[in-house]
Design an enzyme around this catalytic site. Structure first.
Site, PDB file in Angstrom:
ATOM      1  N   CYS A  59      24.488  -9.218 -12.910  1.00 10.58           N
ATOM      2  CA  CYS A  59      23.797 -10.337 -12.264  1.00 10.58           C
ATOM      3  C   CYS A  59      24.023 -10.278 -10.754  1.00 10.58           C
ATOM      4  O   CYS A  59      24.742  -9.418 -10.243  1.00 10.58           O
ATOM      5  CB  CYS A  59      24.297 -11.675 -12.807  1.00 10.58           C
ATOM      6  SG  CYS A  59      26.003 -12.049 -12.347  1.00 10.58           S
ATOM      7  N   CYS A  98      27.489 -10.379  -9.575  1.00 12.89           N
ATOM      8  CA  CYS A  98      28.167  -9.072  -9.637  1.00 12.89           C
ATOM      9  C   CYS A  98      27.918  -8.288  -8.356  1.00 12.89           C
ATOM     10  O   CYS A  98      28.845  -7.752  -7.742  1.00 12.89           O
ATOM     11  CB  CYS A  98      27.656  -8.262 -10.834  1.00 12.89           C
ATOM     12  SG  CYS A  98      28.059  -8.955 -12.439  1.00 12.89           S
ATOM     13  N   ASP A 136      -4.945   0.248  17.244  1.00 18.36           N
ATOM     14  CA  ASP A 136      -5.239   1.328  18.168  1.00 18.36           C
ATOM     15  C   ASP A 136      -6.673   1.783  17.894  1.00 18.36           C
ATOM     16  O   ASP A 136      -7.152   1.689  16.761  1.00 18.36           O
ATOM     17  CB  ASP A 136      -4.257   2.476  17.934  1.00 18.36           C
ATOM     18  CG  ASP A 136      -4.627   3.715  18.726  1.00 18.36           C
ATOM     19  OD1 ASP A 136      -4.819   3.602  19.950  1.00 18.36           O
ATOM     20  OD2 ASP A 136      -4.748   4.789  18.100  1.00 18.36           O
ATOM     21  N   ASP A 192       1.587   5.314  20.456  1.00 16.40           N
ATOM     22  CA  ASP A 192       1.661   4.040  19.739  1.00 16.40           C
ATOM     23  C   ASP A 192       3.078   3.728  19.253  1.00 16.40           C
ATOM     24  O   ASP A 192       3.348   2.607  18.819  1.00 16.40           O
ATOM     25  CB  ASP A 192       0.725   4.051  18.519  1.00 16.40           C
ATOM     26  CG  ASP A 192      -0.733   4.237  18.911  1.00 16.40           C
ATOM     27  OD1 ASP A 192      -1.143   3.619  19.899  1.00 16.40           O
ATOM     28  OD2 ASP A 192      -1.439   4.999  18.229  1.00 16.40           O
TER      29      ASP A 192
END
Length: 918
Positions: free
Chosen positions: A27, A30, A462, A665
């Site tokens: 879980c 844990c 772009d 970019d």
């Protein structure tokens, strides 16, 4: 594993990132306990634990802490750990998930064995304990009050095997509790353990009662045994974990399907001898032999032969791509036809396919901000629940209830609480979401990117290579004195074939597409910034801009309005002349991709503002903005200014997504809240981005946004259920409704509800597997180059008389061009070039495709029909294919001109004969 080293004056530090396998986690508490244990080590900088995959990534200073220390810390926390080496990672990816898949399968099989064993003993236990309540017969030695100890002891013997096969709840749970880091197992261990201890206590009290002759005491404890509750709790929790683990295993099905595409062996040629070897042994530089139908094992470059390759595993595009000598091929793609050899350039973890899997796995291992919140809540959830259980038990004792009643309340609170549901709410949805993205060619590098993307309100695009194709092509042709399009292209191609300019290449490519035969040119000369000139068959020809034409004494006044119209649309018009007579104009432009308009429209429908950001001039940017109906254009921006532009939008309060493909970019991609790289872009751009679109299709950015919204919506649903369940379940289990309504949950019902809550969360997350992103609309119309939009009459002054010529426009500008109404018979018009307004519009015919019908011999069945259809569909320029088995024909719709020979060759390579093409 990445390594970065830094040096200072006194010490040497080495920062490492290592992956570990972690076992025993059930879980979120844990995983939180494991994280806390490792973070407590000096030198550890960051820890990320993935509950679903059972892995842990640790960044640490190897000078202060070693791998062994990390493993020991996890072990002391009550879990198992081992270093996940590079060799294991490579084997896991090259061999179709290898180790991780085996761990999951082993866990499922172990749970199945535990579940079957538990049921085997729990069913008779329930019969013995509950049978008398519904008048079911019991053996004589168990049925009378004098046999109550035997009755209780049989139940004790039946519950022992159930407790033993599920002992991990007790070992892990109590170990975590004693270390003051309780988890879900601690809740189960205390709840079930309390029932077992109380049952043993009851047996002693019953023995005492029999010895003292107090049959009332015996009867009281005979009805208060909790052995069946403990067995039912352990069995139901195991059932829930089994269903949950099996469902979790399905969350990564999309990734596993991709991994299963990787071939296990490769046929290599060494020293002239072919041998089949495991794919892990292929080395860079090896010659790999590929036969029809083979899967390509590694990345490389073709050195011999040609074929068509199905790259759908990487791009999602179903149409095979033609591959020739010099072309690159990628691992996990399929050779559709033909045979070839290629030289391996990337192997193992370096192949494109392996990198895709690594990206998806890394994304699954990361945590979204909303997931971190759930983990923090889970970390304190268990201790709070244990306090609530203790307080509830004491409160009911003080209220005058019996110890058995109060203990039942306490056990119910412990077992109904579900930190699992909280812990699973985010990671299962992230796992399914990133896997689904990979399936559609959308690689999401982190859960945070997936979450932030749904908040984005501004998308910055772009221009070159993102919105547009990134390479110029011919868009319009206007004829002057040239008698036909072919005549003009023959001269244009001959003039431009010695030029290296990208516009020249576009014109030359178009001429080649139409199979135009070029002539010889002499005295070729390129004039920088203006154009080219030379002699063809002894006659002087020139090509270039209007200024260059004027220098050559060419009168372009009849076409200047057309030239201005083309320029306004961001097209580059090139004028061609023979001596001083204008032959015509060819316009070239970097045109938008077919799906760019669809992507922009879809973004706007989603309420996202679209901005185009480019280093091009304002006229070009504005033309693209108008053409695609973009909200705003920002032009003449340098690479470093793109970054500051993104910052400016963020300062204005916008969540910004940046989509680009080039090195220029990269800063903006890194600066944006979410950076999205086009897959065909540079490595730098891809490294800087949070999301990569493999197919280089802008519509996939829309798909990524839709996936983000669907995933976050799913996470919120899961979290709502988890909080709602616990908020409602814990008070009821604590007996809040008992005084008013007499409602009290038994521990068995609490255990069943707890198990089902986890299963519900995982099942809800699995609904994402049905997600389908926006698909690119197939362009059924042919290229504008092949569809006349308008036809006008251009009058060019000839030698002593007016000569009438046709101007055929292949772009949309002609309908917007103003034509004068000057009559060519007007004597005042002598000495002038004029244009008449004889314009007619044929735009209603734009949907008419160029079609060809092939008569095919040799098709015998539907498989033959499919092979012919697939072969023709793979030809560049073929749009739609309809094959008739009955008529033995194949009708193809062409997106641009494709020669008969190319179509015939495609069919014949598939094993059939083309009789004629019409």
């Amino acid at each position: 594993m990445g390594v970065r080293q830094t040096m200072n004056d006194t010490t040497r530090q080495e920062e490492k990132e290592t992956q570990f396998n972690v076992t025993g986690m059930t879980c979120a508490a844990c995983s939180a306990a494991v994280e806390r244990s490792v973070k407590e080590l000096e030198g550890v900088e960051d820890v990320t634990v993935n509950l679903l995959t059972g892995t842990m990534r640790v960044k640490y200073d190897s000078g202060q802490v070693a791998d062994e220390d990390i493993v020991k810390a996890v072990t002391q926390a009550g879990y198992g750990a081992s270093v996940r080496t590079k060799t294991q990672q490579r084997a896991g990816q090259a061999a179709s998930t290898g180790e991780p898949k085996n761990v999951v399968e082993e866990e499922i099989q172990d749970m199945k064995r535990r579940l079957v064993s538990s049921l085997l003993f729990m069913v008779p236990l329930m019969y013995v304990s509950m049978g008398p309540m519904i008048n079911l017969p019991l053996p004589a030695f168990l049925s009378d009050i004098q046999n109550s100890v035997s009755y209780a002891f049989v139940q004790f013997l039946l519950v022992l095997p159930v407790a033993y096969v599920n002992r991990k709840f007790f070992t892990v749970g109590f170990r975590a509790l004693f270390r003051r880091k309780p988890n879900m197992d601690s809740l189960i261990a205390v709840g079930a353990g309390a029932g077992l201890v109380y049952g043993v206590f009851a047996i002693f009290r019953m023995s005492y009662g029999l010895g003292a002759g107090d049959l009332n005491l015996v009867a009281q404890y005979a009805h208060d045994l909790y052995f069946e509750s403990s067995a039912m709790i352990l069995t139901l929790i195991t059932l829930g974990e089994f269903l949950e683990t099996r469902a979790k295993a399905r969350t990564s099905d999309a990734i596993r399907k991709l991994m299963d595409l990787a071939p296990k062996t490769a046929l290599v040629e060494r020293d002239g001898v072919q041998e089949e070897i495991p794919v892990e042994l292929v080395e860079v530089g090896d010659i790999v032999v590929i036969k029809p139908g083979d899967r390509i094992p590694v990345d490389g470059v073709i050195i011999e032969g040609q074929s068509h390759v199905d790259e759908s595993a990487l791009t999602g595009e179903s149409i095979p791509v033609k591959k020739e000598i010099g072309d690159r091929v990628s691992a996990a793609t399929i050779n559709a036809s033909g045979a070839f050899k290629f030289r391996a350039t990337e192997v193992g973890m370096d192949t494109t396919f392996a990198k895709i899997i690594a990206l998806v796995e890394e994304a699954s291992a990361t945590k979204a901000p909303v997931g971190r919140l759930a983990d923090q809540i889970s970390g304190i959830f268990v201790p709070v629940v244990m306090v609530i259980a203790l307080v509830s038990t004491i409160a009911w004792l003080l209220a005058g209830q019996s110890f058995e009643f109060a203990m039942s309340i306490g056990i119910s609170v412990l077992v109904i609480s579900c930190p699992c549901a909280l812990g699973l709410a985010t990671p299962v949805a992230i796992m399914v979401g990133t896997g689904k993205g990979a399936e559609h060619g959308i690689l999401i590098k982190s859960a945070e990117a997936l979450e932030v993307l749904h908040h984005v309100d501004t998308i910055v695009l772009d221009k070159t290579g993102t919105l547009t194709e990134g390479k110029p092509r011919v868009t319009d042709i206007v004829l002057g004195s040239a008698g036909s399009q072919e005549e003009l292209l023959e001269i244009a191609g001959t003039l431009e074939m010695n030029s290296e300019h990208h516009i020249a290449k576009a014109i030359l490519n178009y001429a080649n597409e139409l199979n135009i035969t070029l002539r010889n040119i002499t005295d070729f000369k390129a004039v920088s910034g203006k154009g080219v000139e030379g002699h063809i068959d002894g006659k002087a020809y020139s090509a270039g801009n209007v200024r260059f034409m004027h220098e050559k004494g060419v009168d372009t006044s009849a076409m200047e309005e057309l030239i201005d119209g083309l320029s306004e649309q961001a097209k580059t018009p090139i004028c061609f002349a023979a001596e001083n007579t204008p032959l015509g104009i060819i316009a070239v432009a970097d045109v938008p991709k077919p799906t760019s308009r669809q992507a922009v429209d879809r973004f706007k429908q989603m309420g996202v503002r679209v901005v185009v950001l480019t280093g091009d001039n304002w006229k070009t940017a504005e033309a693209i903005r108008k053409q695609l109906d973009i909200d705003e254009a920002i032009a003449e921006v340098l690479p470093q200014e793109k970054d500051s532009t993104i910052q400016g939008l963020q300062k204005d309060g916008h969540k910004v997504g940046m989509i680009g493909d080039g090195i220029n970019d990269a800063p903006a991609l890194a600066r944006a809240d979410v950076g999205i790289a086009i897959g065909a872009g540079t490595d730098v751009a891809i490294e800087s981005a949070d999301i990569v679109l493999i197919k280089s299709d802008l519509v996939d950015a829309v798909g990524a946004t839709e996936l983000s919204k669907a995933t976050i919506r799913n996470i919120k649903q899961n979290l709502f259920w988890a909080f709602f369940y616990n908020t409602l379940g814990i008070p009821i289990a604590a007996g809040l409704l008992y005084p008013a309504f007499g409602l009290k949950l038994s521990p068995m019902i609490g255990a069943a509800a707890m198990s089902m809550s986890s299963v519900f969360v995982v099942t809800n997350a699995l609904r994402l597997r049905r997600f389908q992103p926006t698909a690119p609309e197939r362009q059924e119309t042919v290229d504008l180059r092949f569809k006349p939009v308008s036809v006008s009459k251009v009058m060019v002054e000839g030698e002593g008389s007016w000569v009438e010529h046709t101007a055929v426009s292949h772009g949309s500008y002609a309908s917007e061009t103003t034509h004068s109404d000057i009559d060519s018979t007007d004597p005042d018009a002598a000495g002038r070039s004029v244009v008449r307004s004889d314009v007619w519009d044929t735009r209603e015919e734009e949907d008419v495709l160029m079609k060809k019908i092939l008569k095919v011999s040799g098709m015998m069945c539907q498989h033959c029909q499919m092979r012919v259809e697939k072969a023709l569909g793979a030809v560049d320029g073929v749009g739609k294919v309809e094959v008739s088995l009955e008529n033995q024909t194949a009708e193809v719709s062409l997106e641009h001109n494709v020669s008969d020979e190319v179509l015939k060759q495609a069919v014949e390579e598939a094993g059939y004969t083309v009789i004629e093409v019409s």
